[in-house]
Write a protein that holds these residues in place. Structure first.
Motif, short mmCIF file in Angstrom:
data_model
loop_
_atom_site.label_atom_id
_atom_site.label_comp_id
_atom_site.label_asym_id
_atom_site.label_seq_id
_atom_site.Cartn_x
_atom_site.Cartn_y
_atom_site.Cartn_z
N TYR A 122 3.55 -7.78 -5.44
CA TYR A 122 3.57 -8.92 -4.52
C TYR A 122 4.94 -9.61 -4.55
O TYR A 122 5.52 -9.91 -3.51
N ALA A 123 5.47 -9.82 -5.74
CA ALA A 123 6.77 -10.49 -5.87
C ALA A 123 7.89 -9.65 -5.25
O ALA A 123 8.73 -10.16 -4.51
N ALA A 124 7.89 -8.34 -5.53
CA ALA A 124 8.93 -7.46 -4.98
C ALA A 124 8.85 -7.39 -3.46
O ALA A 124 9.87 -7.42 -2.77
N CYS A 125 7.63 -7.30 -2.93
CA CYS A 125 7.46 -7.25 -1.47
C CYS A 125 7.87 -8.57 -0.82
O CYS A 125 8.45 -8.56 0.26
N SER A 126 7.59 -9.67 -1.48
CA SER A 126 8.00 -10.99 -0.95
C SER A 126 9.51 -11.10 -0.86
O SER A 126 10.06 -11.59 0.12
N SER A 149 0.80 -1.22 0.00
CA SER A 149 0.00 0.00 0.00
C SER A 149 0.84 1.28 0.00
O SER A 149 0.38 2.33 -0.43
N GLU A 150 2.06 1.20 0.48
CA GLU A 150 2.97 2.36 0.49
C GLU A 150 4.10 2.10 -0.49
O GLU A 150 5.00 1.29 -0.22
N ASP A 151 4.07 2.77 -1.63
CA ASP A 151 4.97 2.48 -2.75
C ASP A 151 6.46 2.43 -2.41
O ASP A 151 7.20 1.68 -3.02
N LYS A 152 6.92 3.21 -1.47
CA LYS A 152 8.36 3.24 -1.20
C LYS A 152 8.71 2.91 0.24
O LYS A 152 9.79 3.24 0.71
N MET A 153 7.81 2.24 0.96
CA MET A 153 8.06 1.95 2.37
C MET A 153 9.24 1.00 2.55
O MET A 153 10.17 1.27 3.29
N PHE A 154 9.20 -0.13 1.89
CA PHE A 154 10.27 -1.13 2.01
C PHE A 154 11.01 -1.36 0.70
O PHE A 154 12.17 -1.73 0.70
N THR A 155 10.32 -1.17 -0.40
CA THR A 155 10.90 -1.31 -1.73
C THR A 155 10.05 -0.48 -2.69
O THR A 155 8.87 -0.27 -2.43
N ASP A 156 10.63 0.00 -3.77
CA ASP A 156 9.91 0.87 -4.69
C ASP A 156 8.99 0.05 -5.60
O ASP A 156 9.47 -0.66 -6.48
N THR A 157 7.70 0.17 -5.38
CA THR A 157 6.72 -0.57 -6.17
C THR A 157 5.80 0.37 -6.96
O THR A 157 4.78 -0.07 -7.48
N ALA A 158 6.17 1.63 -7.05
CA ALA A 158 5.30 2.65 -7.65
C ALA A 158 4.84 2.31 -9.07
O ALA A 158 3.68 2.51 -9.41
N SER A 159 5.70 1.79 -9.90
CA SER A 159 5.34 1.54 -11.29
C SER A 159 4.95 0.09 -11.56
O SER A 159 4.84 -0.32 -12.71
#
Length: 113
Positions: free
Chosen positions: A62-66, A45-55
Motif C-alpha cells: 500500500y505504501a509503495a503504491c501510494s 494486484s499486479e506485482d510489477k505493474m507500476f512498482t515492484d511489490t512482489a516481496s
C-alpha cells in the motif's frame, strides 16, 4: 488488499491570534478518488505493474503504491487537451476509462467527432 479508501490529509497552521488550527480532509476530490482507487487496485494486484511489490506485505505494498501514484499523479490528472495524452494511452485500459470518466465529470473531455 481490495478496499482502498481516499486517504485523509491533515494541515496545521497558526492563525493571527496565535491559535493552532488543524484541518483534516480527504486527499482527493470525488472524481480523482475513482482514478486513485483503480490505480491502487491494479498496483496491489499486479506485482510489477507500476512498482515492484512482489516481496512486500500488504502494508508495504500500500505504501509503495501510494508513493508511485503520487509520482504519476500529475501525468494521470492532465486533462489540458481534453483527451488522453500519449502517456495516459500507455496505461491499462481500466485506468484509461477512469481518467476519461473523471474528465467527463469535470466537463473537460472532448468527445471525438
Amino acid at each position: 488488499m481490495s478496499d482502498f479508501e481516499n486517504p485523509l490529509e491533515s494541515k496545521a497552521s497558526i492563525n493571527d491570534a496565535g491559535e493552532m488550527e488543524v484541518t483534516i480532509a480527504k486527499k482527493y476530490n470525488d472524481s480523482e478518488a475513482k482514478v486513485y482507487k483503480s490505480y491502487m487496485s491494479m498496483c496491489s494486484s499486479e506485482d510489477k505493474m507500476f512498482t515492484d511489490t512482489a516481496s512486500m506485505d500488504d502494508k508495504k505494498t500500500y505504501a509503495a503504491c501510494s508513493v508511485a501514484y503520487d509520482k504519476m499523479r500529475a501525468m494521470m490528472m492532465d486533462d489540458s487537451k481534453g483527451e488522453l495524452t500519449e502517456k495516459q494511452k500507455k496505461l491499462p485500459p481500466a485506468l484509461q476509462k477512469k481518467i476519461i470518466e473523471k474528465m467527463k465529470k469535470e466537463g473537460t473531455y472532448k468527445e471525438e467527432e
